[in-house]
Enzyme design. Structure first.
Site, PDB file in Angstrom:
ATOM      1  N   LYS A 144      30.679   2.962 108.948  1.00 27.15           N
ATOM      2  CA  LYS A 144      30.844   4.158 109.228  1.00 27.15           C
ATOM      3  C   LYS A 144      30.633   5.146 108.206  1.00 27.15           C
ATOM      4  CE  LYS A 144      34.898   2.717 112.122  1.00 27.15           C
ATOM      5  NZ  LYS A 144      36.543   2.737 112.041  1.00 27.15           N
ATOM      6  N   VAL A 179      36.847  -4.597 108.799  1.00 27.19           N
ATOM      7  CA  VAL A 179      37.727  -6.020 109.302  1.00 27.19           C
ATOM      8  C   VAL A 179      36.939  -7.122 109.219  1.00 27.19           C
ATOM      9  CG1 VAL A 179      39.351  -4.713 110.704  1.00 27.19           C
ATOM     10  CG2 VAL A 179      37.233  -5.593 111.732  1.00 27.19           C
ATOM     11  N   SER A 204      33.504  -1.540 109.775  1.00 27.39           N
ATOM     12  CA  SER A 204      33.901  -0.309 109.627  1.00 27.39           C
ATOM     13  C   SER A 204      33.253   0.424 108.231  1.00 27.39           C
ATOM     14  CB  SER A 204      35.490   0.130 109.470  1.00 27.39           C
ATOM     15  OG  SER A 204      36.001  -0.127 110.946  1.00 27.39           O
ATOM     16  N   TYR A 210      27.358   1.862 118.477  1.00 30.24           N
ATOM     17  CA  TYR A 210      28.720   1.805 117.600  1.00 30.24           C
ATOM     18  C   TYR A 210      28.888   0.025 117.335  1.00 30.24           C
ATOM     19  CZ  TYR A 210      33.415   1.517 116.037  1.00 30.24           C
ATOM     20  OH  TYR A 210      34.656   1.349 115.388  1.00 30.24           O
TER      21      TYR A 210
END
Ligand code: DON
Length: 313
Positions: free
Chosen positions: A66, A260, A63, A190
């Protein structure tokens, strides 16, 4: 201030706790990473980089990607991105779906998975998924000053195979008419962006734009405007760790984004970018030892976006 000594001391004082926390197991390819890995890299705006431990070993940034996707989606869409993604903390887990129905498919922020999926969709824009991934890789290679930066196809495949929750989020968004690209195209980008492999050193170097004014102070590469860098920092502080963001701001005191894979990328506005990696996570998916390392660096340097000294909690 001897930043090299601070980084080394922080690593040594926490080294006995390597292996603490729980590595992510819901993405099978992440479960095989050695839980005792621990790296720290601190890059200053003056161009110095101080490293300790496994700072040169690439890991899955998950993440953390992002943050880069947000900067690039804003570049393509401008402020129109904010018509479909909010700027509020969610107080829920990163992969939660509960707010989406009540809030008509407008995710609370660009860092929870639903918000990140829309952000990725707008970053793809009118291109093919492969063109978007190539663009992302090119930008990161320039910002991270390393042409070998890439994504791990095995991790991307593993994410896709176990990606029911992300598929649910994406289809839910599509049902509200929030995606401009087909669901599987958005997810294919993604999953690859989450599977980007970078070391702490590469991450810290490529994120200096956040600490300065949107531009890498060493190479002059521009990632976004100064104003957008400032706003991305605000979002990282408020939402970068999902339902653990308040605790992170309380303990560390500067913006950060977790993944993560066990990485955390932090920006110390006006000074430095810091990346840490230790695979064991807390309940919110933030690296346990990584957050401790950043809190310790904050304490030793006195760095914070808030004034006053840190002493007691
Ligand atoms: O979408 C997912 O579930 C993962 N690829 C990324 C989640 C993540 O890193 C949450 N952050 N701490």
């Amino acid at each position: 201030m001897d930043l090299g000594a601070i980084v080394t001391e922080t690593w040594k004082e926490l080294a006995d706790e390597r292996g603490s926390g729980n590595p992510a197991r819901y993405i099978p390819a992440l479960a095989s990473v050695d839980p005792r890995k621990f790296g720290i890299a601190l890059a200053t705006k003056e161009g110095e980089v101080f490293c300790a431990g496994d700072a040169d070993e690439a890991f899955s940034i998950q993440s953390i990607s992002k943050v880069f996707a947000l900067a690039l989606a804003l570049e393509r869409q401008g402020a129109a991105l904010w018509d479909v993604v909010g700027r509020e903390p969610s107080g829920d887990a990163f992969n939660s779906i509960v707010q989406l129905e009540r809030e008509k498919g407008i995710p609370r922020n660009p860092f929870i998975n639903s918000g990140a999926i829309i952000t990725t969709d707008r970053f793809i824009d009118d291109r093919t998924p492969d063109e978007a991934v190539d663009d992302l890789l090119g930008r990161l290679r320039r910002m991270g000053r390393d042409d070998t930066i890439s994504f791990d196809p095995e991790v991307a495949r593993s994410e896709s195979e176990t990606g029911s929750r992300n598929r649910s989020l994406a289809w839910f968004l599509a049902d509200f008419g929030r995606l401009i690209n087909p669901v599987e195209d958005v997810l294919s980008v993604y999953f690859r962006q989450c599977a980007l492999s970078m070391s702490c050193r590469q991450l810290a170097e490529s994120a200096l734009f956040l600490a300065v004014d949107g531009t890498d102070p060493v190479t002059g590469q521009r990632m976004c405007s100064a104003s957008r860098a400032r706003r991305i920092n605000a979002l990282m502080l408020m939402c970068g760790h999902y339902d653990n963001s308040g605790q992170f701001a309380f303990e560390v005191g500067f913006p950060g984004k977790s993944g993560v894979g066990g990485g955390i990328l932090a920006s110390v506005p006006g000074r430095a970018a810091i990346a840490v990696w230790s695979p064991g996570l807390n309940r919110a998916g933030t690296s346990l030892l990584g957050a401790k390392a950043l809190a310790s660096i904050a304490l030793k340097t006195g760095w914070s976006i808030f004034s006053g000294q840190w002493t007691e909690p």
